[in-house]
Every structure is written in structure tokens, then in C-alpha cells.
Design an enzyme around this catalytic site. Structure first.
Site, PDB file in Angstrom:
ATOM      1  N   THR A  32     -43.759   3.670   2.046  1.00  0.00           N
ATOM      2  CA  THR A  32     -42.229   3.654   2.487  1.00  0.00           C
ATOM      3  C   THR A  32     -41.484   2.513   2.911  1.00  0.00           C
ATOM      4  O   THR A  32     -41.009   1.921   2.941  1.00  0.00           O
ATOM      5  CB  THR A  32     -42.463   4.716   3.545  1.00  0.00           C
ATOM      6  OG1 THR A  32     -43.671   5.711   3.244  1.00  0.00           O
ATOM      7  CG2 THR A  32     -41.107   5.200   4.062  1.00  0.00           C
TER       8      THR A  32
ATOM      9  N   ASP B 175     -41.351   0.974  11.190  1.00  0.00           N
ATOM     10  CA  ASP B 175     -42.347   1.645   9.894  1.00  0.00           C
ATOM     11  C   ASP B 175     -42.475   2.762   9.698  1.00  0.00           C
ATOM     12  O   ASP B 175     -41.771   3.579  10.337  1.00  0.00           O
ATOM     13  CB  ASP B 175     -43.398   0.653  10.928  1.00  0.00           C
ATOM     14  CG  ASP B 175     -45.333   0.913   9.689  1.00  0.00           C
ATOM     15  OD1 ASP B 175     -45.160   1.325   8.637  1.00  0.00           O
ATOM     16  OD2 ASP B 175     -45.815   0.367  10.984  1.00  0.00           O
TER      17      ASP B 175
ATOM     18  N   ASP C 168     -48.298   8.544   9.156  1.00  0.00           N
ATOM     19  CA  ASP C 168     -49.150   9.595   8.493  1.00  0.00           C
ATOM     20  C   ASP C 168     -48.787  10.758   8.539  1.00  0.00           C
ATOM     21  O   ASP C 168     -49.090  12.330   7.822  1.00  0.00           O
ATOM     22  CB  ASP C 168     -50.825   8.986   8.307  1.00  0.00           C
ATOM     23  CG  ASP C 168     -50.839   8.158   7.965  1.00  0.00           C
ATOM     24  OD1 ASP C 168     -51.075   7.555   6.630  1.00  0.00           O
ATOM     25  OD2 ASP C 168     -50.882   6.926   8.916  1.00  0.00           O
TER      26      ASP C 168
ATOM     27  N   LYS D 152     -51.082   6.901  12.442  1.00  0.00           N
ATOM     28  CA  LYS D 152     -50.489   5.891  11.826  1.00  0.00           C
ATOM     29  C   LYS D 152     -51.968   5.947  11.258  1.00  0.00           C
ATOM     30  O   LYS D 152     -53.329   5.207  12.062  1.00  0.00           O
ATOM     31  CB  LYS D 152     -49.920   5.085  11.914  1.00  0.00           C
ATOM     32  CG  LYS D 152     -48.607   5.230  12.412  1.00  0.00           C
ATOM     33  CD  LYS D 152     -47.397   4.524  12.573  1.00  0.00           C
ATOM     34  CE  LYS D 152     -47.485   3.299  11.925  1.00  0.00           C
ATOM     35  NZ  LYS D 152     -47.440   3.196  10.600  1.00  0.00           N
ATOM     36  N   GLY D 153     -52.158   4.522  10.326  1.00  0.00           N
ATOM     37  CA  GLY D 153     -53.641   3.619  10.028  1.00  0.00           C
ATOM     38  C   GLY D 153     -53.669   4.155   8.179  1.00  0.00           C
ATOM     39  O   GLY D 153     -54.968   3.307   8.113  1.00  0.00           O
TER      40      GLY D 153
ATOM     41  N   GLY E 205     -52.968   2.792   6.394  1.00  0.00           N
ATOM     42  CA  GLY E 205     -53.414   1.380   5.393  1.00  0.00           C
ATOM     43  C   GLY E 205     -53.874   0.290   6.338  1.00  0.00           C
ATOM     44  O   GLY E 205     -54.339  -0.717   5.785  1.00  0.00           O
TER      45      GLY E 205
ATOM     46  N   GLU F 104     -49.659  -2.925  13.761  1.00  0.00           N
ATOM     47  CA  GLU F 104     -48.679  -1.770  13.870  1.00  0.00           C
ATOM     48  C   GLU F 104     -48.366  -2.105  15.256  1.00  0.00           C
ATOM     49  O   GLU F 104     -47.178  -1.479  15.954  1.00  0.00           O
ATOM     50  CB  GLU F 104     -48.550  -0.526  13.208  1.00  0.00           C
ATOM     51  CG  GLU F 104     -48.551  -1.059  11.972  1.00  0.00           C
ATOM     52  CD  GLU F 104     -49.408  -0.228  10.886  1.00  0.00           C
ATOM     53  OE1 GLU F 104     -50.171   0.812  11.100  1.00  0.00           O
ATOM     54  OE2 GLU F 104     -48.977   0.024   9.783  1.00  0.00           O
TER      55      GLU F 104
END
Ligand code: 5RP
Length: 226
Positions: free
Chosen positions: A35, A85, A88, A98-99, A101, A107
Site C-alpha cells: 500500500t 504507512d 496489517d 504492523k510489521g 514487511g 516504522e
């Protein structure tokens, strides 16, 4: 619309929002993931509207530079006007996981610095309670097994994301079976206190300021539910 089209739609909405917040001296914070990549590609058309960018991963920095956007070190940025940003998972308080990736630490650092944190996601990421998506935890490599044992004591089921090394040279444990998380703030703090943990993928102590969610009915803007 399929998921890719939703991601592009929400990225376009976020570009419009970002343009309303920046000026030619602004430094824009850019996240990581598919995204965020859509956002980078669309923001590139407006690269003369801001001074430079800071990125939450080497991959995003490379993509930005590929578009001719100057990327600077966060240490060189006196101020980051806005950070955009993906996520998830996101709940109505705009607490996030998040994370996915593996970029969670950078981040979280850029989020801490930025004046405003804008989350962009498609509707598949919207949840009532966090924890269905396995929680990423970045660990110092020599502490991995110890941290995993401590995470089991907290009720989780950590799985080493083998063959992944973060941009910081660390490893990732993905913690399954935490759902439903009643207090993401409490768990974020508790996990961060385990020796050897760099950070974890809850963004609850500092949630997003605004979420643009792409749905089949259009872009829905969410502010944190109090
Ligand atoms: C990377 C992230 C991403 O923002 C998250 O994984 C969402 O990615 P995508 O936009 O590809 O669904 O936290 O560490």
C-alpha cells in the site's frame, strides 16, 4: 474492486490529503509495504511539492530514489510533517498491528518523530479486536529463543520468520494465537520489556491519527474512537 485497486484508491486519497498538509520545505515520512508502494508511485507525480522524504525501510528508500525523490536520514530531519504507512490490522481506536514487511522498528521510530501519522489500508485490515494477524516482534538474534519462551508465558505461540533479517540486522518472531487482544497498550508495553526485544508490531501506545480505509463503497475516513 479487487484488493490492489482498493490499495491504489486509498493511496490516491492519501496523496490528496498529504498535499493539503505539506509545503516545499516539508519532509514527508514514507512507510513500507504494497500500500505504501502505491502511495510512493502516486506521490512521485508531486515530488516538487516537498523538500525530501524519510523512509521506514531500505526498500522504500530505493523506490523513492527510483522516482527521483531525495531521501534523507531521519537524523538529518529537524521535523517530519506527516508519515503515511499501511497496516496489517486496524481497530476503531486506530491501534494497529504492523510489521508484516519486517519494517516495524523503523516504522515505529518515524511514527514517533512525525507530526501526524496517517494510516492507509484496504477494508480487509479493519477489525474489532487486534490479534488475528500474528504479531511481529523484532528481536536481537542471540535473544531469539529466550524471547520466544517469554512470549509463550504471555499466552502466545511465537514462530521464527526464518530467512528474514531486518534492515537493522535482527530477526522476527511472529506471535500467533493472541486474538482477541483486550488491551493492546498493555501488551505492547509488556512485550517491549522482555530483554532482547527491539520492539513489537503493536502501534497502540501511539496509534494512527487518522485512517483512510478503502471499501467497496468508497474511502472512509476514521478518527480514533475515544
Ligand atoms: C510493513 C508493514 C506494512 O505496513 C504492513 O505489512 C501492510 O502491508 P501491505 O500494505 O503490503 O498490506 O507494517 O512492515
Amino acid at each position: 474492486m479487487d484488493q490492489d485497486q482498493l490499495k491504489r484508491a486509498v493511496a490516491a486519497a492519501a496523496v490528496e490529503y498529504t498535499l493539503s498538509k505539506i509545503n516545499p520545505d516539508s519532509i514527508v515520512g514514507i512507510g513500507t509495504g504494497s500500500t505504501a508502494n502505491c502511495f510512493i508511485d502516486l506521490l512521485a507525480e508531486h515530488k516538487h511539492c516537498f523538500q525530501s522524504a524519510v523512509a521506514s525501510s531500505d526498500a522504500s528508500a530505493e523506490r523513492l530514489r527510483g522516482h527521483g525523490i531525495e531521501v534523507i536520514e531521519l537524523n538529518a530531519a529537524a521535523e517530519v510533517t506527516i508519515y503515511i504507512d499501511g497496516a496489517d490490522e486496524a481497530n476503531p481506536h486506530l491501534e494497529l498491528i504492523k510489521g508484516g514487511g519486517a519494517a516495524l522498528t523503523r516504522e515505529k521510530i518515524v511514527t514517533a518523530v512525525a507530526n501526524e501519522f496517517v494510516c492507509i489500508a484496504d477494508e480487509s485490515k479493519w477489525v474489532d479486536y487486534l490479534g488475528t494477524f500474528p504479531l511481529p516482534v523484532e528481536v536481537i538474534p542471540m535473544a531469539r529463543s529466550y524471547v520466544a519462551r517469554e512470549l509463550v508465558k504471555l499466552g502466545g505461540d511465537p514462530v521464527w520468520r526464518e530467512n528474514v533479517v531486518t534492515d537493522n540486522g535482527n530477526q522476527i518472531l511472529d506471535v500467533h494465537h493472541l486474538y482477541p487482544v483486550a488491551s493492546a497498550c498493555a501488551l505492547e508495553e509488556k512485550i517491549n520489556h522482555i530483554t532482547g526485544v527491539v520492539t513489537n508490531g503493536f502501534f497502540a501506545l501511539k496509534p494512527a491519527d487518522i485512517l483512510f480505509l478503502a471499501t467497496q463503497q468508497g474511502i472512509v475516513t476514521h478518527h480514533p474512537k475515544t
